[in-house]
Design an enzyme around this catalytic site. Sequence first.
Site, PDB file in Angstrom:
ATOM      1  N   GLY A  31     -23.886  -0.775   7.140  1.00  0.00           N
ATOM      2  CA  GLY A  31     -23.025  -1.939   7.019  1.00  0.00           C
ATOM      3  C   GLY A  31     -22.043  -1.767   5.870  1.00  0.00           C
ATOM      4  N   ARG A  84      -8.185   7.490  -7.614  1.00  0.00           N
ATOM      5  CA  ARG A  84      -8.980   8.280  -6.669  1.00  0.00           C
ATOM      6  C   ARG A  84      -8.259   9.558  -6.262  1.00  0.00           C
ATOM      7  NH1 ARG A  84     -10.064   3.329  -3.603  1.00  0.00           N
ATOM      8  NH2 ARG A  84      -8.551   4.120  -2.102  1.00  0.00           N
ATOM      9  N   GLU A 129      -5.181   1.950  -7.974  1.00  0.00           N
ATOM     10  CA  GLU A 129      -6.432   2.271  -7.289  1.00  0.00           C
ATOM     11  C   GLU A 129      -6.347   3.630  -6.613  1.00  0.00           C
ATOM     12  OE1 GLU A 129      -9.471   0.108  -4.141  1.00  0.00           O
ATOM     13  OE2 GLU A 129      -7.315  -0.095  -3.854  1.00  0.00           O
ATOM     14  N   GLU A 155      -8.854  -1.018   1.820  1.00  0.00           N
ATOM     15  CA  GLU A 155      -8.243  -0.745   3.126  1.00  0.00           C
ATOM     16  C   GLU A 155      -8.996   0.309   3.914  1.00  0.00           C
ATOM     17  OE1 GLU A 155      -4.002   0.474   5.239  1.00  0.00           O
ATOM     18  OE2 GLU A 155      -4.010  -0.381   3.233  1.00  0.00           O
ATOM     19  N   GLN A 205       0.833  -1.197   0.000  1.00  0.00           N
ATOM     20  CA  GLN A 205       0.000   0.000   0.000  1.00  0.00           C
ATOM     21  C   GLN A 205       0.872   1.252   0.000  1.00  0.00           C
ATOM     22  OE1 GLN A 205      -2.353   2.477  -0.427  1.00  0.00           O
ATOM     23  NE2 GLN A 205      -3.792   1.027   0.485  1.00  0.00           N
ATOM     24  N   ARG A 207      -0.159   4.410   0.105  1.00  0.00           N
ATOM     25  CA  ARG A 207      -0.734   5.535   0.840  1.00  0.00           C
ATOM     26  C   ARG A 207      -0.389   5.434   2.317  1.00  0.00           C
ATOM     27  NH1 ARG A 207      -7.056   6.697   1.347  1.00  0.00           N
ATOM     28  NH2 ARG A 207      -7.015   4.515   0.761  1.00  0.00           N
TER      29      ARG A 207
END
Length: 287
Positions: free
Chosen positions: A60, A117, A113, A80, A39, A41
């Site tokens: 939920g 974003r 990903e 995540e 990851q 980030r």
Amino acid sequence: MANKGLGKGLGALFPTAEVNEADVVNEVPLAELRPNPYQPRKHFDPEALEELVSSIKEHGIVQPLVVRKSIRGFEIVAGERRFRAAKEANFSYVPVVVKDFTDEQMMEIALIENLQREDLNSIEIAQAYKKLMDHFSITQEDLAARVGKSRPHVTNYLRLLQLPPEVQENVSRGTFSMGHARALRGIKDQEILLKLAKKVEKEGASVRQLEEWVQQINQVQQKKKKPKAKEESNPAYKRYEDMLQEAFSTPVRIRQGRRKGRIEIEYFSQRELERLIEMLQNDRILD
């Protein structure tokens, strides 16, 4: 061409990274999940995460996390933020879809990903690019193709890692923009660079103001130097640099002195150095 890859969406690049109707959804203990080790980030917006916590408390976790089986439990491939929000909401179980991915795919998915974003800051992007290149011994051209960006784009980000750690931290925090970082790279003297960085932070200077300061400093520094040979300002050197950069697909600088000069060729990984050596050997330059 620059955004061709990313423009397709993560599902088009990695179809198995998205959940579809044919996938089996399982409920697994939150304690068995671990973040993606690749990851890129490092900073998660607390306010945005709190909004997600409130949402999953009420509705939920609607979209299952995508994970892969590991030696102990599962590693998160995508989701995540949902994992972190579930921990904050004191969930015991979360819905997941288990899929198979290689380490290389894990790194690429995590990077792409986040890039889609726009969740990564400039330093995180640069560090992720370098990690991909080092881990898989790929060139800037290979990396650019993988992430759907141009090679100059990749080069510009990698150059940010040449800045002092203090400046990199300012970029990570958002105190400095990518424009500030690129302007500061115009200062060669590290001591002057750090002083200027503190001045920018203290005064909240814009990128344009910083560029003017950099230009003024460089003009003063240039006047302190001894006059150089006229050949150094010869526009032919710029043309030669462009020709070499096109031939080697990497930044090249020609440094001309009074009687002699040197050619500097940049590289950003062991694999890229090997590529350059191979090109030079094939051209019999080293014979």
